[in-house]
Design a protein around this motif. Sequence first.
Motif, short mmCIF file in Angstrom:
data_model
loop_
_atom_site.label_atom_id
_atom_site.label_comp_id
_atom_site.label_asym_id
_atom_site.label_seq_id
_atom_site.Cartn_x
_atom_site.Cartn_y
_atom_site.Cartn_z
N ASN A 8 29.33 31.92 -7.92
CA ASN A 8 29.03 32.83 -8.82
C ASN A 8 27.90 32.77 -9.29
O ASN A 8 27.31 31.76 -10.17
N GLU A 9 27.20 33.90 -9.27
CA GLU A 9 25.66 34.07 -9.75
C GLU A 9 25.57 34.03 -11.37
O GLU A 9 24.47 33.22 -11.64
N GLY A 10 26.57 34.66 -12.11
CA GLY A 10 26.57 34.45 -13.43
C GLY A 10 26.46 32.95 -13.91
O GLY A 10 25.62 32.71 -14.86
N LYS A 11 27.42 32.21 -13.36
CA LYS A 11 27.54 31.00 -13.81
C LYS A 11 26.12 30.18 -13.71
O LYS A 11 25.77 29.03 -14.40
N LEU A 12 25.55 30.40 -12.31
CA LEU A 12 24.23 29.72 -12.02
C LEU A 12 23.27 30.07 -12.83
O LEU A 12 22.38 29.22 -13.46
N ARG A 13 22.93 31.39 -13.42
CA ARG A 13 22.18 31.76 -14.16
C ARG A 13 22.04 30.97 -15.40
O ARG A 13 21.32 30.87 -16.06
N GLU A 14 23.35 30.86 -15.98
CA GLU A 14 23.61 30.34 -17.33
C GLU A 14 23.29 28.81 -17.32
O GLU A 14 22.62 28.44 -18.23
N ALA A 15 23.62 28.31 -16.22
CA ALA A 15 23.31 26.88 -15.83
C ALA A 15 21.75 26.63 -15.94
O ALA A 15 21.31 25.86 -16.68
N ARG A 16 21.04 27.32 -15.39
CA ARG A 16 19.54 27.37 -15.04
C ARG A 16 18.93 27.63 -16.49
O ARG A 16 18.16 26.89 -16.97
N GLU A 17 19.57 28.75 -17.31
CA GLU A 17 19.02 29.04 -18.46
C GLU A 17 19.19 27.64 -19.43
O GLU A 17 18.03 27.68 -20.37
N TYR A 18 20.28 27.02 -19.18
CA TYR A 18 20.43 26.01 -20.11
C TYR A 18 19.80 24.59 -19.64
O TYR A 18 19.11 24.10 -20.49
N LEU A 19 19.93 24.30 -18.38
CA LEU A 19 19.37 23.09 -18.08
C LEU A 19 18.03 23.05 -17.31
O LEU A 19 17.60 22.05 -17.20
N GLY A 20 17.37 24.47 -17.36
CA GLY A 20 16.06 24.61 -16.85
C GLY A 20 15.07 23.41 -16.89
O GLY A 20 14.46 22.98 -16.11
N ALA A 21 14.97 23.01 -18.29
CA ALA A 21 14.05 22.38 -18.69
C ALA A 21 14.21 20.92 -18.19
O ALA A 21 13.44 20.15 -17.88
N ASP A 22 15.62 20.45 -18.04
CA ASP A 22 15.90 19.18 -17.69
C ASP A 22 16.02 18.91 -16.32
O ASP A 22 16.07 17.75 -16.19
N ALA A 23 16.41 19.63 -15.74
CA ALA A 23 16.96 19.32 -14.14
C ALA A 23 16.57 20.70 -13.41
O ALA A 23 17.03 21.62 -13.78
N GLU A 24 16.21 20.53 -12.23
CA GLU A 24 16.30 21.46 -11.25
C GLU A 24 17.49 21.62 -10.48
O GLU A 24 17.98 20.73 -10.13
N VAL A 25 18.11 22.98 -10.97
CA VAL A 25 19.56 23.10 -10.62
C VAL A 25 19.44 24.06 -9.17
O VAL A 25 18.76 25.22 -9.29
N ARG A 26 19.91 23.47 -8.11
CA ARG A 26 20.14 24.23 -7.02
C ARG A 26 21.41 24.65 -6.66
O ARG A 26 22.26 24.04 -6.82
N GLN A 27 21.62 25.82 -6.25
CA GLN A 27 23.00 26.41 -5.78
C GLN A 27 23.45 25.67 -4.54
O GLN A 27 22.34 25.74 -3.69
N LEU A 28 24.56 25.58 -4.56
CA LEU A 28 25.19 24.81 -3.20
C LEU A 28 26.49 25.78 -2.94
O LEU A 28 27.31 25.88 -3.65
N ASP A 29 26.04 26.97 -1.85
CA ASP A 29 27.04 27.82 -1.86
C ASP A 29 28.06 27.23 -0.52
O ASP A 29 28.33 27.69 0.31
#
Length: 215
Positions: A8-29
């Motif tokens: 879900n791209e929407g979930k990923l976008r929100e997690a990146r928006e939130y965690l962006g500064a703290d952790a590199e978030v990579r999608q695992l499809d």
Amino acid sequence: MLRFVTTNEGKLREAREYLGADAEVRQLDFDTTEIQADDIAAVAAHSARQAYRHVDEPVIVEDSGLFVDALDGFPGPYSAYAEDTLGIERVWKLAEMESDRSASFRSVIAYCDGEDFAATPEPVNRERRGQDQAADERATATTDDQVQEGDLPVKIFEGYVPGELVAPRGEGGFGYDPIFEHDGTTFAEMDAAEKNAVSHRGRALAKFAEWFQER
Ligand code: ITT
Ligand code: NA
């Protein structure tokens, strides 16, 4: 680095928006078998274990749903299925027939990195993002901080937001956002940062981020 197992791209976008500064978030499809259960925490935990076993790296899975009070919590754990089959317009039509249109979104984040969390101290001084702390605490009372015995340990973070179903408004967000109103604004009328400040996912992400930083 953290793998977010989602399609879900929407979930990923929100997690990146939130965690962006703290952790590199990579999608695992990676398509985990989503077990059918009434409890979204159980679904998320199962998927997190499965994904961790597959990639052998720290993973998060987020499972969420829309719970309509007058419909006894429907679609709840079946929210993705109801979105695909009925569509959000028809879910709204179901709610429109009710006098009570109150609903909530719930989010569960399950984290797994193969380690046992029993020795990890709980964070103190939780900073609260968003309002309605009481509702937040009500929601967390059920499944907070589970450590499963006899299986790969999974850490659970839960978030909740109350609202009301309305006729669709707004272009942003994803999923049920156009029909979910919180404090007079639909989630589809908010940008990602505004939504994260009050949303179920934002609250779960806040708890997760606080804990993850300590790690
Ligand atoms: P993954 O399982 O791959 O992460 P999914 O979309 O299938 O993606 P879920 O199984 O958790 O996710 O289903 C959640 C359903 O609830 C899905 O229909 C979403 O569109 C909807 N949903 C969850 N959070 C939402 C939000 O913030 N705004 C609008 N709809 C949301
Ligand atoms: Na899913």
